[in-house]
Design a protein around this motif. Structure first.
Motif, PDB file in Angstrom:
ATOM      1  N   UNK A 403       0.835  -1.194   0.000  1.00 30.66           N
ATOM      2  CA  UNK A 403       0.000   0.000   0.000  1.00 30.66           C
ATOM      3  C   UNK A 403       0.876   1.252   0.000  1.00 30.66           C
ATOM      4  N   UNK A 404       0.840   2.059  -1.064  1.00 26.84           N
ATOM      5  CA  UNK A 404       1.628   3.297  -1.077  1.00 26.84           C
ATOM      6  C   UNK A 404       0.988   4.356  -0.191  1.00 26.84           C
ATOM      7  N   UNK A 405       1.735   5.393   0.086  1.00 27.57           N
ATOM      8  CA  UNK A 405       1.226   6.488   0.922  1.00 27.57           C
ATOM      9  C   UNK A 405       0.994   7.760   0.128  1.00 27.57           C
ATOM     10  N   UNK A 406       1.456   7.781  -1.115  1.00 28.38           N
ATOM     11  CA  UNK A 406       1.455   9.025  -1.886  1.00 28.38           C
ATOM     12  C   UNK A 406       0.452   9.048  -3.032  1.00 28.38           C
ATOM     13  N   UNK A 431      -5.464  11.042   7.417  1.00 28.54           N
ATOM     14  CA  UNK A 431      -4.345  11.486   6.582  1.00 28.54           C
ATOM     15  C   UNK A 431      -4.883  12.156   5.318  1.00 28.54           C
ATOM     16  N   UNK A 432      -4.017  12.844   4.558  1.00 31.15           N
ATOM     17  CA  UNK A 432      -4.477  13.473   3.315  1.00 31.15           C
ATOM     18  C   UNK A 432      -4.792  12.464   2.210  1.00 31.15           C
ATOM     19  N   UNK A 433      -4.423  11.205   2.412  1.00 36.79           N
ATOM     20  CA  UNK A 433      -4.585  10.195   1.375  1.00 36.79           C
ATOM     21  C   UNK A 433      -6.059   9.844   1.165  1.00 36.79           C
ATOM     22  N   UNK A 434      -6.472   9.798  -0.107  1.00 33.18           N
ATOM     23  CA  UNK A 434      -7.848   9.443  -0.434  1.00 33.18           C
ATOM     24  C   UNK A 434      -8.003   7.929  -0.456  1.00 33.18           C
ATOM     25  N   UNK A 435      -8.969   7.425   0.303  1.00 35.29           N
ATOM     26  CA  UNK A 435      -9.247   6.000   0.370  1.00 35.29           C
ATOM     27  C   UNK A 435     -10.673   5.751  -0.110  1.00 35.29           C
ATOM     28  N   UNK A 436     -10.823   4.816  -1.069  1.00 38.90           N
ATOM     29  CA  UNK A 436     -12.135   4.455  -1.601  1.00 38.90           C
ATOM     30  C   UNK A 436     -12.327   2.953  -1.398  1.00 38.90           C
ATOM     31  N   UNK A 437     -13.394   2.581  -0.709  1.00 39.99           N
ATOM     32  CA  UNK A 437     -13.669   1.169  -0.446  1.00 39.99           C
ATOM     33  C   UNK A 437     -14.990   0.755  -1.061  1.00 39.99           C
ATOM     34  N   UNK A 438     -14.944  -0.266  -1.929  1.00 42.31           N
ATOM     35  CA  UNK A 438     -16.155  -0.923  -2.413  1.00 42.31           C
ATOM     36  C   UNK A 438     -16.367  -2.148  -1.534  1.00 42.31           C
ATOM     37  N   UNK A 439     -17.403  -2.083  -0.694  1.00 39.13           N
ATOM     38  CA  UNK A 439     -17.683  -3.180   0.237  1.00 39.13           C
ATOM     39  C   UNK A 439     -18.992  -3.840  -0.139  1.00 39.13           C
ATOM     40  N   UNK A 440     -18.987  -5.174  -0.202  1.00 39.11           N
ATOM     41  CA  UNK A 440     -20.197  -5.901  -0.544  1.00 39.11           C
ATOM     42  C   UNK A 440     -20.575  -6.913   0.515  1.00 39.11           C
ATOM     43  N   UNK A 441     -21.877  -7.053   0.738  1.00 36.60           N
ATOM     44  CA  UNK A 441     -22.405  -8.089   1.637  1.00 36.60           C
ATOM     45  C   UNK A 441     -23.852  -8.344   1.235  1.00 36.60           C
ATOM     46  N   UNK A 489     -11.245   8.688 -12.784  1.00 33.06           N
ATOM     47  CA  UNK A 489     -10.501   9.855 -12.314  1.00 33.06           C
ATOM     48  C   UNK A 489      -9.393   9.478 -11.346  1.00 33.06           C
ATOM     49  N   UNK A 490      -9.703   8.520 -10.458  1.00 34.20           N
ATOM     50  CA  UNK A 490      -8.684   8.064  -9.508  1.00 34.20           C
ATOM     51  C   UNK A 490      -7.556   7.334 -10.234  1.00 34.20           C
ATOM     52  N   UNK A 491      -7.905   6.513 -11.227  1.00 30.68           N
ATOM     53  CA  UNK A 491      -6.886   5.784 -11.981  1.00 30.68           C
ATOM     54  C   UNK A 491      -5.961   6.749 -12.721  1.00 30.68           C
ATOM     55  N   UNK A 492      -6.543   7.771 -13.321  1.00 29.81           N
ATOM     56  CA  UNK A 492      -5.748   8.774 -14.041  1.00 29.81           C
ATOM     57  C   UNK A 492      -4.790   9.478 -13.089  1.00 29.81           C
ATOM     58  N   UNK A 493      -5.202   9.647 -11.843  1.00 25.18           N
ATOM     59  CA  UNK A 493      -4.356  10.298 -10.831  1.00 25.18           C
ATOM     60  C   UNK A 493      -3.401   9.324 -10.147  1.00 25.18           C
ATOM     61  N   UNK A 494      -3.258   8.106 -10.704  1.00 24.75           N
ATOM     62  CA  UNK A 494      -2.262   7.166 -10.199  1.00 24.75           C
ATOM     63  C   UNK A 494      -2.733   6.267  -9.086  1.00 24.75           C
ATOM     64  N   UNK A 495      -4.029   6.084  -8.943  1.00 22.81           N
ATOM     65  CA  UNK A 495      -4.547   5.265  -7.848  1.00 22.81           C
ATOM     66  C   UNK A 495      -4.086   3.813  -7.973  1.00 22.81           C
ATOM     67  N   UNK A 496      -3.953   3.181  -6.815  1.00 19.37           N
ATOM     68  CA  UNK A 496      -3.659   1.751  -6.749  1.00 19.37           C
ATOM     69  C   UNK A 496      -4.956   1.010  -6.465  1.00 19.37           C
ATOM     70  N   UNK A 497      -5.242  -0.047  -7.229  1.00 16.89           N
ATOM     71  CA  UNK A 497      -6.441  -0.860  -7.013  1.00 16.89           C
ATOM     72  C   UNK A 497      -6.051  -2.133  -6.275  1.00 16.89           C
ATOM     73  N   UNK A 498      -6.743  -2.434  -5.191  1.00 12.79           N
ATOM     74  CA  UNK A 498      -6.461  -3.635  -4.397  1.00 12.79           C
ATOM     75  C   UNK A 498      -7.757  -4.411  -4.205  1.00 12.79           C
ATOM     76  N   UNK A 540       2.305  -3.142 -10.389  1.00 13.71           N
ATOM     77  CA  UNK A 540       1.805  -3.300  -9.015  1.00 13.71           C
ATOM     78  C   UNK A 540       0.785  -2.218  -8.646  1.00 13.71           C
ATOM     79  N   UNK A 541       0.092  -1.703  -9.655  1.00 13.72           N
ATOM     80  CA  UNK A 541      -0.958  -0.723  -9.415  1.00 13.72           C
ATOM     81  C   UNK A 541      -2.330  -1.398  -9.387  1.00 13.72           C
ATOM     82  N   UNK A 542      -2.352  -2.698  -9.648  1.00 17.75           N
ATOM     83  CA  UNK A 542      -3.564  -3.503  -9.506  1.00 17.75           C
ATOM     84  C   UNK A 542      -3.131  -4.791  -8.827  1.00 17.75           C
ATOM     85  N   UNK A 543      -3.557  -4.958  -7.568  1.00 18.88           N
ATOM     86  CA  UNK A 543      -3.105  -6.085  -6.756  1.00 18.88           C
ATOM     87  C   UNK A 543      -4.317  -6.887  -6.272  1.00 18.88           C
ATOM     88  N   UNK A 544      -4.133  -8.195  -6.179  1.00 20.88           N
ATOM     89  CA  UNK A 544      -5.211  -9.042  -5.662  1.00 20.88           C
ATOM     90  C   UNK A 544      -4.672 -10.005  -4.604  1.00 20.88           C
TER      91      UNK A 544
END
Length: 547
Positions: A403-406, A431-441, A489-498, A540-544
């Motif tokens: 998980x990167x911090x930047x 922190x200033x880091x944007x976190x997006x969670x897709x949660x399913x149940x 938009x997040x991907x264009x800004x370098x987001x990491x998908x996990x 390593x920008x898309x991890x599973x």
């Protein structure tokens, strides 16, 4: 494999590799150093010109990167001048005739090749070899003073402080933790029992980061232990003493009760080797004939139907075949029954919030077989029934997530797949880091585990998918497409998908959803969207991490 050097491999005439695949097509931890050495640019194309090699992959075709590591290893050795003895072997957990069917066929072909090259014959019949371990079982009282409380080298003084340094905690020398707390995080009305379980790390010296994994050693139930002792005709209070090399993780002296409770996986599904050994002890002609059918190539379907399909256990097989259990040579106990393997759980907490403990998010596994027999998950039920403050053996290993911090992080974690992300969220909250969670149940009311906790975190955006709260089933992959503009938009800004969770269908469907976003929002073609996601994976920008 990490203990093998390039120089050793160069001097080997024959080399056989057996490997699995972890994470998103990554090599296991005990192979990483070896694989890194094979990637050295200093190696020449003829490095292994004198080495004949074979590779057998152990995989599961329900994973996208099925046997990916074995395929890479095979090609790399060939690229460095190695000579394949035969084609790459690919074992598959999903094979209709059992997980070891293809391995069995491949090994037969390997023997054929080696017999020709070496001009010698291999033992292929179900001939029993000398037992690997020498031990005796003495009656209660004969050497009871020699039986030590088993702590695998972890001695504690009266203050409870460990005498073993952190660097010594490992698979064979686990840390003795304590169960601090466990609470159900699904409603009582919900069909699935999911719990947040907490363990003490006081004085352990452990440090961990989001994405790391804790491995826990479970114990067998008292009912299974009593049944095993009855079938094997063993006194639970008798003492087992090893005369030669001890089995890894076992102390040199212990009671039969300790052996059956803590170490032997008596509730496991027997392997083909189990039947190969047992056939030597069958005195009843019908039983012997049945075992011989099981271990033959033509009998694979019958063996699968008897063992794998109903998930029949070692104890149930022994109960079915009286002449085997009555004539079994106890010296082959460790050949017949495997050791209990530790179970891995993504750590679901952060040391930023709880320094001296860790938490896991655990589903208690209970189901019925096609024989309508109740089955339980060994580790989850062991922990679910454990009294507070009970000792639990565990160790921690680095996980596959980085998980990167930047940069922003897009997390996809349905069900208990949210565990590593809860750890990350706790460590990065505020922190200033944007976190997006897709949660399913299934339901907002019954199994939205950490709703109140996540609602308080400003830099976290949770997008939920409740599959059963409406007529049309909605899953995380649908939400990813619905929120495509934000995701792109997040991907264009370098987001990491996990992505974390069940490996069956979810990882593939989620990846397809991201490709759809690339087409709908980024204007990419179908081919370019696939290349884009592949590039993210490579960097390593898309991890599973799936199971």
């Amino acid at each position: 494999m990490n203990c093998i050097t390039v120089d050793q491999l160069q001097s080997a005439r024959f080399a056989l590799f057996v490997c699995s695949t972890t994470g998103d097509g990554e090599e296991p931890n005990n192979m990483k150093l070896f694989w890194r050495s094979l990637l050295s640019k200093q190696l020449k194309p003829d490095t292994f010109h004198a080495t004949n090699y074979s590779v057998l992959g152990l995989g599961d075709s329900s994973y996208v990167k099925f046997n990916y590591v074995a395929k890479r290893l095979f090609r790399r050795l060939q690229g460095l001048g190695g000579t394949p003895i035969l084609d790459l072997g690919l074992s598959d957990e999903q094979h209709p005739e059992g997980s070891d069917y293809q391995s069995y066929v491949w090994i037969g072909q390997l023997f054929d090749k080696l017999e020709t090259q070496l001009d010698r014959k291999f033992i292929r019949t179900a001939r029993v070899l000398p037992p690997r371990y020498e031990f005796t079982i003495k009656e209660k009282g004969s050497s009871q003073d020699d039986v030590k409380s088993n702590t695998n080298g972890i001695k504690r003084d009266v203050t409870g402080e460990s005498k073993v340094k952190f660097c010594q905690y490992s698979r064979n020398k686990p840390y003795e933790s304590r169960l601090i707390c466990q609470r159900r995080v699904t409603s009582c009305e919900h069909f699935q029992d999911v719990r947040l379980v907490e363990f003490s790390l006081t004085d352990s010296g452990f440090t961990f980061k989001p994405g790391d994994v804790v491995w826990i050693y479970p114990k067998n139930t008292d009912e299974d232990v009593a049944e095993a002792a009855k079938l094997l005709k063993l006194d639970l209070d008798s003492v087992v003493e090893f005369q030669s090399a001890t089995v890894p993780i076992l102390p040199k002296t212990l009671t039969v009760r300790e052996l059956l409770t803590q170490y032997l996986d008596i509730a496991s599904i027997p392997s083909r080797l189990f039947f190969e050994i047992c056939v030597n002890f069958a005195t009843d002609e019908l039983e012997k004939e049945k075992f011989e059918d099981f271990i033959s190539l033509l009998g694979r379907e019958e063996l699968y139907s008897y063992v794998s399909r109903p998930r029949r256990t070692v104890l149930e097989v022994l109960a079915d075949f009286h002449s085997v259990r009555n004539n079994l040579d106890i010296r082959y106990l460790f050949h017949l029954i495997p050791l209990i393997r530790p179970r891995g759980f993504s750590i679901a907490s952060s040391q930023c919030t709880k320094k001296d403990s860790l938490e896991i998010c655990m589903a208690v596994v209970r189901f019925k077989t096609i024989m309508k027999k109740d089955r339980i998950g060994l580790c989850s039920n062991y922990l679910a029934n454990l009294p507070l403050d009970s000792p639990v053996k565990l160790f921690i290993e680095t996980g596959s997530f980085k998980f990167p911090t930047d940069r922003p992080i897009i997390m996809v974690g349905p069900g208990t797949g949210c565990a590593p992300f809860r750890s990350l969220i706790q460590s990065r909250a505020g922190s200033p880091q944007k976190l997006i969670l897709f949660f399913g149940c299934r339901s907002a009311e019954h199994d939205y585990f950490f709703k109140s906790e996540w609602e308080k975190i400003d830099n976290l955006q949770v997008i939920t998918a409740f599959s059963r709260d409406q007529e049309r089933k909605i899953y995380v992959q649908h939400r990813i497409v619905e929120h495509g503009a934000m995701v792109w938009g997040a991907l264009v800004n370098g987001a990491v998908c996990c992505v974390a969770g069940n490996s069956k269908n979810m990882p593939f469907q989620v990846k397809e959803a991201f490709k759809t976003v690339c087409r709908n929002q980024g204007g990419l073609t179908k081919e370019d969207s696939e290349k884009y996601i592949d590039l993210l994976i490579k960097n390593r920008l898309y991890q599973t991490e799936t199971w």
